[in-house]
Scaffold this active site. Structure first.
Site, mmCIF file in Angstrom:
data_model
loop_
_atom_site.group_PDB
_atom_site.id
_atom_site.type_symbol
_atom_site.label_atom_id
_atom_site.label_comp_id
_atom_site.label_asym_id
_atom_site.label_seq_id
_atom_site.Cartn_x
_atom_site.Cartn_y
_atom_site.Cartn_z
ATOM 1 N N THR A 136 2.786 -3.754 32.550
ATOM 2 C CA THR A 136 1.710 -2.912 32.017
ATOM 3 C C THR A 136 1.830 -1.479 32.526
ATOM 4 O O THR A 136 2.401 -1.242 33.595
ATOM 5 C CB THR A 136 0.360 -3.513 32.476
ATOM 6 N N GLU A 138 -0.634 -0.022 33.668
ATOM 7 C CA GLU A 138 -1.681 0.131 34.691
ATOM 8 C C GLU A 138 -1.082 0.237 36.098
ATOM 9 O O GLU A 138 -1.757 0.688 37.025
ATOM 10 C CB GLU A 138 -2.693 -1.016 34.588
ATOM 11 N N TYR A 163 -5.624 -6.557 39.627
ATOM 12 C CA TYR A 163 -4.708 -6.909 38.530
ATOM 13 C C TYR A 163 -3.469 -6.020 38.557
ATOM 14 O O TYR A 163 -2.346 -6.510 38.587
ATOM 15 C CB TYR A 163 -5.426 -6.779 37.171
HETATM 16 P P1 NAD Z 1 -3.438 -13.430 28.130
HETATM 17 O O1 NAD Z 1 -4.392 -13.527 29.269
HETATM 18 O O2 NAD Z 1 -3.958 -13.419 26.736
HETATM 19 O O3 NAD Z 1 -2.389 -14.634 28.205
HETATM 20 C C1 NAD Z 1 -1.824 -15.066 29.408
HETATM 21 C C2 NAD Z 1 -1.161 -16.425 29.149
HETATM 22 O O4 NAD Z 1 -0.542 -16.842 30.391
HETATM 23 C C3 NAD Z 1 -2.154 -17.515 28.768
HETATM 24 O O5 NAD Z 1 -1.625 -18.288 27.700
HETATM 25 C C4 NAD Z 1 -2.290 -18.353 30.032
HETATM 26 O O6 NAD Z 1 -2.575 -19.727 29.769
HETATM 27 C C5 NAD Z 1 -0.907 -18.184 30.649
HETATM 28 N N1 NAD Z 1 -0.940 -18.376 32.115
HETATM 29 C C6 NAD Z 1 -1.808 -17.821 33.003
HETATM 30 N N2 NAD Z 1 -1.538 -18.270 34.241
HETATM 31 C C7 NAD Z 1 -0.465 -19.114 34.134
HETATM 32 C C8 NAD Z 1 0.282 -19.872 35.056
HETATM 33 N N3 NAD Z 1 -0.037 -19.882 36.367
HETATM 34 N N4 NAD Z 1 1.325 -20.611 34.614
HETATM 35 C C9 NAD Z 1 1.642 -20.613 33.290
HETATM 36 N N5 NAD Z 1 0.968 -19.938 32.356
HETATM 37 C C10 NAD Z 1 -0.089 -19.191 32.779
HETATM 38 O O7 NAD Z 1 -2.560 -12.140 28.430
HETATM 39 P P2 NAD Z 1 -1.893 -11.100 27.431
HETATM 40 O O8 NAD Z 1 -2.869 -10.035 27.144
HETATM 41 O O9 NAD Z 1 -1.236 -11.839 26.327
HETATM 42 O O10 NAD Z 1 -0.783 -10.470 28.384
HETATM 43 C C11 NAD Z 1 0.522 -11.050 28.474
HETATM 44 C C12 NAD Z 1 1.355 -10.233 29.437
HETATM 45 O O11 NAD Z 1 1.445 -8.884 28.980
HETATM 46 C C13 NAD Z 1 0.803 -10.160 30.852
HETATM 47 O O12 NAD Z 1 1.880 -10.239 31.749
HETATM 48 C C14 NAD Z 1 0.134 -8.800 30.912
HETATM 49 O O13 NAD Z 1 0.145 -8.286 32.229
HETATM 50 C C15 NAD Z 1 1.033 -7.993 30.005
HETATM 51 N N6 NAD Z 1 0.409 -6.834 29.319
HETATM 52 C C16 NAD Z 1 -0.780 -6.999 28.643
HETATM 53 C C17 NAD Z 1 -1.328 -5.913 27.962
HETATM 54 C C18 NAD Z 1 -2.594 -6.049 27.154
HETATM 55 O O14 NAD Z 1 -3.112 -5.054 26.637
HETATM 56 N N7 NAD Z 1 -3.138 -7.245 26.958
HETATM 57 C C19 NAD Z 1 -0.686 -4.669 27.987
HETATM 58 C C20 NAD Z 1 0.529 -4.550 28.704
HETATM 59 C C21 NAD Z 1 1.057 -5.652 29.347
HETATM 60 P P1 TYD Z 2 -10.002 -3.870 28.740
HETATM 61 O O1 TYD Z 2 -9.901 -4.322 27.321
HETATM 62 O O2 TYD Z 2 -10.571 -4.805 29.760
HETATM 63 O O3 TYD Z 2 -8.542 -3.378 29.159
HETATM 64 P P2 TYD Z 2 -8.034 -2.641 30.516
HETATM 65 O O4 TYD Z 2 -9.103 -2.660 31.519
HETATM 66 O O5 TYD Z 2 -6.862 -3.477 30.911
HETATM 67 O O6 TYD Z 2 -7.656 -1.261 30.083
HETATM 68 O O7 TYD Z 2 -10.867 -2.534 28.790
HETATM 69 C C1 TYD Z 2 -10.497 -1.397 28.033
HETATM 70 C C2 TYD Z 2 -11.454 -0.274 28.395
HETATM 71 O O8 TYD Z 2 -12.748 -0.611 27.921
HETATM 72 C C3 TYD Z 2 -11.601 -0.052 29.899
HETATM 73 O O9 TYD Z 2 -11.731 1.345 30.140
HETATM 74 C C4 TYD Z 2 -12.895 -0.757 30.250
HETATM 75 C C5 TYD Z 2 -13.720 -0.629 28.984
HETATM 76 N N1 TYD Z 2 -14.659 -1.756 28.700
HETATM 77 C C6 TYD Z 2 -15.983 -1.472 28.374
HETATM 78 O O10 TYD Z 2 -16.424 -0.298 28.338
HETATM 79 N N2 TYD Z 2 -16.818 -2.527 28.090
HETATM 80 C C7 TYD Z 2 -16.382 -3.829 28.132
HETATM 81 O O11 TYD Z 2 -17.210 -4.754 27.902
HETATM 82 C C8 TYD Z 2 -15.022 -4.102 28.446
HETATM 83 C C9 TYD Z 2 -14.487 -5.507 28.508
HETATM 84 C C10 TYD Z 2 -14.181 -3.021 28.719
#
Ligand code: NAD
Ligand code: TYD
Length: 361
Positions: A136, A138, A163
């Site tokens: 990420t 972040e 995180y």
């Molecule tokens: P998510 O929370 O939707 O999915 C995570 C998945 O991992 C789930 O299916 C969960 O069951 C599985 N999981 C969790 N703990 C586990 C464990 N101990 N063993 C096996 N499986 C496990 O997350 P996401 O949003 O799809 O993110 C996926 C990846 O991408 C993460 O590594 C996250 O850091 C990264 N990422 C996410 C975003 C975003 O905006 N969501 C952006 C950049 C990077």
């Molecule tokens: P989020 O979707 O949790 O992603 P991240 O914290 O990984 O960027 O949040 C996106 C932005 O929205 C973040 O600045 C926090 C804000 N936020 C709210 O204002 N209200 C909410 O209920 C949530 C879940 C997030």
């Protein structure tokens, strides 16, 4: 046939990636999806592919090294795409321990199992074995509120939340395995994703769901924090391009220059819902900006994220295909068409989480 081991494939980005890969490669590839099915993992995300001969689901926890080693021993894995993680910042503030266990120790287990399976006696690796660690933006910390400041691959890590600290730790482990063992890996650092199958604890699906339910839209702090939103399929495409065309050992930042303040996003969601709901839908009447409710800010809330995607654009020719105006419509349509999915995701344990998380705000 090339075999992929995808971890966390039942989550939001992992399931979109699996759909993307089957659409792109059909039966030229085999995918083994390893997921522990935590609250965030939903097998319903993959029901269209679950009967494919070239798809296998294995319920296993990446914290369990023996279980992961067994999967490598029983399958000739060519590619690993490692998504599995605890992914929600707010949960990491309440319960950081599991973030260290899954994100740091779980990634160490993935690296150790892959290394044990792949490394030859002379310390080299067979051609074609590759590990992609999905991370990420972040990890880079927070940018000042300045439209010209961006995260580059060279930006020093400065994570603030448990995180992002745990993701930074996992990235450092991957870097150390590349540097120490010549382990064949890449790291990608992507900005915030949105799209189908996102669990409604994250901002965009939470706002869509609450608006449809006539519930307040909880905006943290002053609503002026900036996030750089990317449609999830563009992320899936970038991950595939990095594994196909990227230089081993390199890090690639992924983002589409779509920086928006949270309050802007909430207002766009309200306007788009009103535009897309049929004239006679009773929900249209209550979906107005009056639902916006400013609540207590997130602790340590990062102000601004913005990715400079220059490297992946220049070296690999990646470009995002879905602009926000179109992506948010596709996303809202998906939630309209999948109310049952949303009901399942928001019942039970999630309901308890929601009440606990927002009751004091
Ligand atoms: P998510 O929370 O939707 O999915 C995570 C998945 O991992 C789930 O299916 C969960 O069951 C599985 N999981 C969790 N703990 C586990 C464990 N101990 N063993 C096996 N499986 C496990 O997350 P996401 O949003 O799809 O993110 C996926 C990846 O991408 C993460 O590594 C996250 O850091 C990264 N990422 C996410 C975003 C975003 O905006 N969501 C952006 C950049 C990077
Ligand atoms: P989020 O979707 O949790 O992603 P991240 O914290 O990984 O960027 O949040 C996106 C932005 O929205 C973040 O600045 C926090 C804000 N936020 C709210 O204002 N209200 C909410 O209920 C949530 C879940 C997030």
């Amino acid at each position: 046939m090339r075999t992929y081991l995808v971890t966390g494939g039942a989550g939001f980005i992992g399931s979109n990636y699996i759909h993307y890969m089957f659409r792109k490669y059909g039966d030229e590839i085999r995918i083994i999806n390893v997921d522990a099915l935590t609250y965030a993992g939903n097998p319903e995300n993959l029901k269209e592919v679950e009967n494919y001969d070239n798809y296998t689901f294995i319920k296993a926890d990446i914290r369990d090294l023996d279980a992961i080693k067994k999967i490598f021993a029983e399958n000739d894995i060519d590619r690993v795409v490692h998504f599995a993680a605890e992914s929600h910042v707010d949960r990491s503030i309440v319960n950081p321990g599991v973030f260290v266990e899954t994100n740091v120790l779980g990634t160490a287990n993935m690296l150790n199992a892959a290394r044990a399976a792949w490394e030859k006696p002379d310390g080299t690796y067979p051609e074609g074995k590759k590990f992609l660690h999905v991370s990420t933006d972040e990890v880079y910390g927070s940018l000042p509120d300045d439209d010209n400041a961006f995260f580059y691959e060279t930006t020093p890590y400065q994570p603030h939340s448990p995180y992002s600290a745990s993701k930074a730790g996992s990235d450092m482990l991957v870097r150390s395995y590349m540097d120490t063992y010549g382990f064949p890996a890449n790291i990608t650092n992507c900005s915030n994703n949105y799209g189908p199958y996102q669990f409604p604890e994250k901002m965009i699906p939470l706002m869509i769901h609450n608006a449809l339910e006539n519930k307040p839209l909880p905006v943290y702090g002053d609503g002026m924090n900036v996030r750089d939103w990317l449609f999830v399929e563009d992320h899936a495409k970038a991950i595939d391009m990095v594994q196909e065309k990227g230089k081993l050992f390199e890090t690639y930042n992924i983002g589409g220059h779509n920086e928006k303040r949270n309050i802007e996003i909430v207002k766009i969601i309200i306007a788009t819902l009103r535009e897309m709901l049929p004239e006679n839908d009773p929900r249209r009447e209550h979906i107005t900006e009056d639902l916006i409710t400013y609540v207590e800010d997130r602790k340590g809330h990062d102000r601004r994220y913005a990715i400079a995607p220059d490297k992946i654009k220049k070296e690999l020719g990646w470009e995002p295909e879905t602009m926000f105006a179109e992506g948010i419509k596709k996303t809202i349509k998906w939630y309209f068409d999948n109310e049952e999915w949303l009901d399942h995701a928001t019942s039970g344990a999630y309901q308890e989480y929601y009440e606990k998380m927002y009751s004091g705000r």
